[in-house]
Design a protein around this motif. Structure first.
Motif, PDB file in Angstrom:
ATOM      1  N   ASN A  46      29.611  37.541  38.875  1.00  0.00           N
ATOM      2  CA  ASN A  46      29.276  36.300  39.572  1.00  0.00           C
ATOM      3  C   ASN A  46      28.483  36.538  40.857  1.00  0.00           C
ATOM      4  O   ASN A  46      28.349  35.630  41.681  1.00  0.00           O
ATOM      5  CB  ASN A  46      30.542  35.483  39.831  1.00  0.00           C
ATOM      6  CG  ASN A  46      31.037  34.856  38.542  1.00  0.00           C
ATOM      7  OD1 ASN A  46      30.503  33.850  38.103  1.00  0.00           O
ATOM      8  ND2 ASN A  46      32.006  35.496  37.903  1.00  0.00           N
ATOM      9  N   GLU A  47      27.985  37.769  41.008  1.00  0.00           N
ATOM     10  CA  GLU A  47      27.114  38.165  42.126  1.00  0.00           C
ATOM     11  C   GLU A  47      27.736  37.877  43.487  1.00  0.00           C
ATOM     12  O   GLU A  47      27.065  37.491  44.432  1.00  0.00           O
ATOM     13  CB  GLU A  47      25.740  37.513  41.976  1.00  0.00           C
ATOM     14  CG  GLU A  47      25.047  37.923  40.695  1.00  0.00           C
ATOM     15  CD  GLU A  47      23.694  37.263  40.479  1.00  0.00           C
ATOM     16  OE1 GLU A  47      23.307  36.380  41.273  1.00  0.00           O
ATOM     17  OE2 GLU A  47      23.021  37.644  39.512  1.00  0.00           O
ATOM     18  N   LEU A  48      29.053  38.090  43.574  1.00  0.00           N
ATOM     19  CA  LEU A  48      29.774  37.912  44.834  1.00  0.00           C
ATOM     20  C   LEU A  48      29.909  39.236  45.581  1.00  0.00           C
ATOM     21  O   LEU A  48      30.025  39.247  46.810  1.00  0.00           O
ATOM     22  CB  LEU A  48      31.154  37.314  44.562  1.00  0.00           C
ATOM     23  CG  LEU A  48      31.142  35.939  43.887  1.00  0.00           C
ATOM     24  CD1 LEU A  48      32.533  35.568  43.412  1.00  0.00           C
ATOM     25  CD2 LEU A  48      30.580  34.890  44.826  1.00  0.00           C
ATOM     26  N   VAL A  49      29.923  40.354  44.828  1.00  0.00           N
ATOM     27  CA  VAL A  49      30.040  41.688  45.425  1.00  0.00           C
ATOM     28  C   VAL A  49      29.215  42.679  44.609  1.00  0.00           C
ATOM     29  O   VAL A  49      28.846  42.410  43.463  1.00  0.00           O
ATOM     30  CB  VAL A  49      31.507  42.206  45.462  1.00  0.00           C
ATOM     31  CG1 VAL A  49      32.422  41.262  46.208  1.00  0.00           C
ATOM     32  CG2 VAL A  49      32.031  42.506  44.075  1.00  0.00           C
ATOM     33  N   TRP A  65      32.223  48.983  48.732  1.00  0.00           N
ATOM     34  CA  TRP A  65      31.662  47.757  48.186  1.00  0.00           C
ATOM     35  C   TRP A  65      30.913  46.963  49.227  1.00  0.00           C
ATOM     36  O   TRP A  65      30.952  47.270  50.416  1.00  0.00           O
ATOM     37  CB  TRP A  65      32.706  46.932  47.481  1.00  0.00           C
ATOM     38  CG  TRP A  65      33.814  46.296  48.303  1.00  0.00           C
ATOM     39  CD1 TRP A  65      34.147  46.549  49.598  1.00  0.00           C
ATOM     40  CD2 TRP A  65      34.732  45.298  47.844  1.00  0.00           C
ATOM     41  NE1 TRP A  65      35.225  45.785  49.966  1.00  0.00           N
ATOM     42  CE2 TRP A  65      35.605  44.999  48.910  1.00  0.00           C
ATOM     43  CE3 TRP A  65      34.903  44.636  46.650  1.00  0.00           C
ATOM     44  CZ2 TRP A  65      36.624  44.064  48.806  1.00  0.00           C
ATOM     45  CZ3 TRP A  65      35.924  43.700  46.553  1.00  0.00           C
ATOM     46  CH2 TRP A  65      36.770  43.423  47.618  1.00  0.00           C
ATOM     47  N   GLN A  66      30.227  45.960  48.730  1.00  0.00           N
ATOM     48  CA  GLN A  66      29.404  45.097  49.574  1.00  0.00           C
ATOM     49  C   GLN A  66      29.682  43.655  49.173  1.00  0.00           C
ATOM     50  O   GLN A  66      29.582  43.310  47.988  1.00  0.00           O
ATOM     51  CB  GLN A  66      27.932  45.451  49.329  1.00  0.00           C
ATOM     52  CG  GLN A  66      26.937  44.677  50.122  1.00  0.00           C
ATOM     53  CD  GLN A  66      25.518  45.150  49.791  1.00  0.00           C
ATOM     54  OE1 GLN A  66      25.215  45.499  48.650  1.00  0.00           O
ATOM     55  NE2 GLN A  66      24.661  45.175  50.787  1.00  0.00           N
ATOM     56  N   LEU A  67      30.064  42.850  50.143  1.00  0.00           N
ATOM     57  CA  LEU A  67      30.267  41.425  49.884  1.00  0.00           C
ATOM     58  C   LEU A  67      28.916  40.734  50.006  1.00  0.00           C
ATOM     59  O   LEU A  67      28.190  40.948  50.980  1.00  0.00           O
ATOM     60  CB  LEU A  67      31.252  40.824  50.886  1.00  0.00           C
ATOM     61  CG  LEU A  67      32.630  41.484  51.016  1.00  0.00           C
ATOM     62  CD1 LEU A  67      33.533  40.650  51.908  1.00  0.00           C
ATOM     63  CD2 LEU A  67      33.278  41.729  49.681  1.00  0.00           C
ATOM     64  N   LYS A  73      35.446  28.736  49.245  1.00  0.00           N
ATOM     65  CA  LYS A  73      35.758  28.671  50.676  1.00  0.00           C
ATOM     66  C   LYS A  73      36.278  29.994  51.243  1.00  0.00           C
ATOM     67  O   LYS A  73      36.683  30.047  52.389  1.00  0.00           O
ATOM     68  CB  LYS A  73      36.804  27.578  50.925  1.00  0.00           C
ATOM     69  CG  LYS A  73      36.308  26.190  50.635  1.00  0.00           C
ATOM     70  CD  LYS A  73      37.372  25.154  50.919  1.00  0.00           C
ATOM     71  CE  LYS A  73      36.852  23.763  50.628  1.00  0.00           C
ATOM     72  NZ  LYS A  73      37.848  22.734  50.901  1.00  0.00           N
ATOM     73  N   GLU A  74      36.293  31.048  50.428  1.00  0.00           N
ATOM     74  CA  GLU A  74      36.843  32.307  50.917  1.00  0.00           C
ATOM     75  C   GLU A  74      35.931  33.485  50.594  1.00  0.00           C
ATOM     76  O   GLU A  74      35.095  33.408  49.699  1.00  0.00           O
ATOM     77  CB  GLU A  74      38.249  32.545  50.361  1.00  0.00           C
ATOM     78  CG  GLU A  74      38.321  32.625  48.859  1.00  0.00           C
ATOM     79  CD  GLU A  74      39.749  32.594  48.334  1.00  0.00           C
ATOM     80  OE1 GLU A  74      40.713  32.512  49.104  1.00  0.00           O
ATOM     81  OE2 GLU A  74      39.900  32.653  47.099  1.00  0.00           O
ATOM     82  N   SER A  79      39.599  36.520  47.851  1.00  0.00           N
ATOM     83  CA  SER A  79      39.779  36.065  46.471  1.00  0.00           C
ATOM     84  C   SER A  79      40.374  37.165  45.610  1.00  0.00           C
ATOM     85  O   SER A  79      41.261  36.914  44.793  1.00  0.00           O
ATOM     86  CB  SER A  79      38.435  35.653  45.863  1.00  0.00           C
ATOM     87  OG  SER A  79      37.904  34.543  46.512  1.00  0.00           O
ATOM     88  N   PHE A  80      39.876  38.387  45.786  1.00  0.00           N
ATOM     89  CA  PHE A  80      40.376  39.528  45.030  1.00  0.00           C
ATOM     90  C   PHE A  80      41.875  39.721  45.271  1.00  0.00           C
ATOM     91  O   PHE A  80      42.655  39.843  44.328  1.00  0.00           O
ATOM     92  CB  PHE A  80      39.610  40.797  45.410  1.00  0.00           C
ATOM     93  CG  PHE A  80      40.225  42.046  44.871  1.00  0.00           C
ATOM     94  CD1 PHE A  80      39.963  42.458  43.575  1.00  0.00           C
ATOM     95  CD2 PHE A  80      41.098  42.803  45.645  1.00  0.00           C
ATOM     96  CE1 PHE A  80      40.563  43.603  43.059  1.00  0.00           C
ATOM     97  CE2 PHE A  80      41.691  43.942  45.142  1.00  0.00           C
ATOM     98  CZ  PHE A  80      41.422  44.344  43.837  1.00  0.00           C
ATOM     99  N   LEU A  81      42.278  39.734  46.534  1.00  0.00           N
ATOM    100  CA  LEU A  81      43.688  39.961  46.860  1.00  0.00           C
ATOM    101  C   LEU A  81      44.567  38.827  46.332  1.00  0.00           C
ATOM    102  O   LEU A  81      45.647  39.071  45.786  1.00  0.00           O
ATOM    103  CB  LEU A  81      43.867  40.131  48.374  1.00  0.00           C
ATOM    104  CG  LEU A  81      43.222  41.373  48.976  1.00  0.00           C
ATOM    105  CD1 LEU A  81      43.266  41.310  50.498  1.00  0.00           C
ATOM    106  CD2 LEU A  81      43.890  42.642  48.464  1.00  0.00           C
TER     107      LEU A  81
END
Length: 180
Positions: A46-49, A65-67, A73-74, A79-81
């Motif tokens: 989803n191209e979030l990271v 990693w790269q955000l 909203k987060e 979201s991962f955690l």
């Protein structure tokens, strides 16, 4: 209580560590490791990271990693955690309800806490530092107190094989040289 630096800016490449609450070895279970892999794949797809390196240890994880952007909203790290904690709870409730008790907390907003608060993050701005952290990640399973493999690339739940053999068995890895 001492707090670590958990702040991550979008676009920066970070070494990031999250630890299971009370250092319990929850992640010695491969089904729970798969939840982590599925979550990372979702975030990448989803191209979030971008995920450059990782290892899943019995009681902690390390990522480089790269955000890239918010997930609603987060931040993707939040979201991962949250997602993995939800899936861990569901798994334990169905398959190992006695283990769920280890993660019970007295809080108004939740019954269980799987991840320690304040994951550690460190921005990687130099190639040498990035390679040092990736080597650390890949050698973590070989540490004397773990002995999970004899060679880094033998430990499945790591990006070591990707860097050693140039094969992405997970479908979500990006070589760090593409990011730095």
């Amino acid at each position: 209580m001492e707090y670590r630096n958990s702040y991550i800016e979008f676009g920066g490449i970070y070494f990031w560590t999250a630890t299971i609450n009370n250092w319990y070895q929850l992640l010695d279970n491969n089904e729970l490791k798969e939840i982590i892999l599925q979550s990372l794949k979702y975030l990448v797809d989803n191209e979030l990271v971008k995920v450059y390196a990782f290892v899943i240890m019995p009681n902690h994880i390390h990522f480089v990693w790269q955000l890239l952007k918010m997930n609603g909203k987060e931040k993707p790290s939040g979201s991962f955690l949250k997602y993995t904690a939800h899936k861990f709870r569901k798994y334990l409730l169905e398959k190992k309800p006695n283990e769920l008790e280890k993660f019970k907390v007295k809080a108004s907003n939740k019954e269980h806490e799987f991840w320690q608060r304040d994951p550690f993050s460190f921005e990687l701005t130099k190639r040498a530092t990035a390679w040092q952290k990736i080597d650390y990640i890949h050698n973590n399973p070989l540490a004397e107190h773990w002995k999970l493999a004899t060679l880094p690339e033998e430990y499945y739940y790591s990006s070591s094989y990707f860097y050693e053999k140039n094969e992405d068995n997970f479908g979500f890895l990006t070589h760090v040289l593409e990011g730095l």
